[in-house]
Design a protein around this motif. Structure first.
Motif, PDB file in Angstrom:
ATOM      1  N   CYS A   4       7.800  -2.249 -10.041  1.00 38.69           N
ATOM      2  CA  CYS A   4       6.371  -2.534  -9.233  1.00 38.69           C
ATOM      3  C   CYS A   4       5.561  -3.751  -9.864  1.00 38.69           C
ATOM      4  O   CYS A   4       5.231  -3.651 -11.042  1.00 38.69           O
ATOM      5  CB  CYS A   4       5.744  -1.073  -9.338  1.00 38.69           C
ATOM      6  N   VAL A   5       5.685  -4.698  -9.211  1.00 43.25           N
ATOM      7  CA  VAL A   5       4.934  -5.994  -9.525  1.00 43.25           C
ATOM      8  C   VAL A   5       3.413  -5.640  -9.586  1.00 43.25           C
ATOM      9  O   VAL A   5       2.755  -6.166 -10.508  1.00 43.25           O
ATOM     10  CB  VAL A   5       5.387  -7.035  -8.638  1.00 43.25           C
ATOM     11  N   CYS A   6       3.072  -5.003  -8.608  1.00 41.37           N
ATOM     12  CA  CYS A   6       1.156  -4.969  -8.433  1.00 41.37           C
ATOM     13  C   CYS A   6       0.771  -4.321  -9.572  1.00 41.37           C
ATOM     14  O   CYS A   6      -0.124  -4.692 -10.274  1.00 41.37           O
ATOM     15  CB  CYS A   6       1.150  -4.315  -7.114  1.00 41.37           C
ATOM     16  N   ASN A   7       1.688  -3.389 -10.227  1.00 40.67           N
ATOM     17  CA  ASN A   7       1.167  -2.546 -11.313  1.00 40.67           C
ATOM     18  C   ASN A   7       1.861  -2.689 -12.500  1.00 40.67           C
ATOM     19  O   ASN A   7       1.756  -1.900 -13.576  1.00 40.67           O
ATOM     20  CB  ASN A   7       1.131  -0.788 -11.003  1.00 40.67           C
ATOM     21  N   GLY A  36       3.632   2.055  -6.884  1.00 37.85           N
ATOM     22  CA  GLY A  36       3.692   1.700  -5.359  1.00 37.85           C
ATOM     23  C   GLY A  36       2.364   2.288  -4.783  1.00 37.85           C
ATOM     24  O   GLY A  36       2.319   2.627  -3.667  1.00 37.85           O
ATOM     25  N   THR A  37       1.171   2.108  -5.684  1.00 33.00           N
ATOM     26  CA  THR A  37       0.043   2.632  -5.092  1.00 33.00           C
ATOM     27  C   THR A  37      -0.821   1.501  -4.481  1.00 33.00           C
ATOM     28  O   THR A  37      -1.984   1.597  -4.141  1.00 33.00           O
ATOM     29  CB  THR A  37      -0.873   3.187  -6.020  1.00 33.00           C
ATOM     30  N   CYS A  38      -0.209   0.112  -4.570  1.00 33.21           N
ATOM     31  CA  CYS A  38      -1.117  -1.096  -4.051  1.00 33.21           C
ATOM     32  C   CYS A  38      -0.241  -1.761  -2.667  1.00 33.21           C
ATOM     33  O   CYS A  38      -0.630  -0.952  -1.668  1.00 33.21           O
ATOM     34  CB  CYS A  38      -0.791  -2.005  -5.004  1.00 33.21           C
ATOM     35  N   CYS A  39       0.705  -2.600  -2.712  1.00 38.40           N
ATOM     36  CA  CYS A  39       1.261  -2.888  -1.623  1.00 38.40           C
ATOM     37  C   CYS A  39       2.262  -2.134  -1.017  1.00 38.40           C
ATOM     38  O   CYS A  39       2.501  -1.999   0.310  1.00 38.40           O
ATOM     39  CB  CYS A  39       1.770  -4.392  -1.782  1.00 38.40           C
ATOM     40  N   GLY A  40       2.676  -1.291  -1.863  1.00 43.20           N
ATOM     41  CA  GLY A  40       3.937  -0.390  -1.281  1.00 43.20           C
ATOM     42  C   GLY A  40       5.289  -0.882  -1.079  1.00 43.20           C
ATOM     43  O   GLY A  40       6.182  -0.417  -0.919  1.00 43.20           O
ATOM     44  N   LYS A  41       5.386  -2.056  -1.544  1.00 49.58           N
ATOM     45  CA  LYS A  41       6.785  -2.862  -1.232  1.00 49.58           C
ATOM     46  C   LYS A  41       7.907  -2.258  -2.277  1.00 49.58           C
ATOM     47  O   LYS A  41       8.927  -2.605  -1.989  1.00 49.58           O
ATOM     48  CB  LYS A  41       6.761  -4.417  -1.374  1.00 49.58           C
ATOM     49  N   CYS A  42       7.475  -1.692  -3.039  1.00 49.99           N
ATOM     50  CA  CYS A  42       8.469  -1.577  -4.289  1.00 49.99           C
ATOM     51  C   CYS A  42       8.705   0.032  -4.015  1.00 49.99           C
ATOM     52  O   CYS A  42       9.718   0.748  -4.624  1.00 49.99           O
ATOM     53  CB  CYS A  42       7.892  -1.138  -5.617  1.00 49.99           C
TER      54      CYS A  42
HETATM   55 FE1  FES Z   1       4.599  -1.804  -6.292  1.00 52.13          FE
HETATM   56 FE2  FES Z   1       2.981  -3.415  -4.663  1.00 52.13          FE
HETATM   57  S1  FES Z   1       4.860  -3.738  -5.979  1.00 52.13           S
HETATM   58  S2  FES Z   1       2.663  -1.419  -5.208  1.00 52.13           S
END
Ligand code: FES
Length: 57
Positions: A4-7, A36-42
């Motif tokens: 998860c890049v976002c987090n 997975g709590t931001c963009c959800g792509k992961c």
């Molecule tokens: Fe995991 Fe965006 S990469 S929430």
């Protein structure tokens, strides 16, 4: 590897959550690590890493 890049959550962090925090479901993983709590792509990758971690634990 970073799942998860976002987090900034790695596969290692997911395995640690399973082994040390008792995480067994994706909802629990989200609550524990924020995966997975931001963009959800992961989401699909994170679910696969979680599944593997639970199966091999
Ligand atoms: Fe995991 Fe965006 S990469 S929430």
């Amino acid at each position: 590897m970073i799942v998860c890049v976002c987090n900034n959550v790695s596969d290692k962090a997911i395995r640690k959550a399973v082994e040390q925090n008792g995480v067994r479901t994706y909802i629990q993983l989200q609550r524990t690590t924020q995966t997975g709590t931001c963009c959800g792509k992961c989401t699909s990758c994170a679910k696969q890493v979680l599944k593997d971690a639970v199966e091999t634990y």
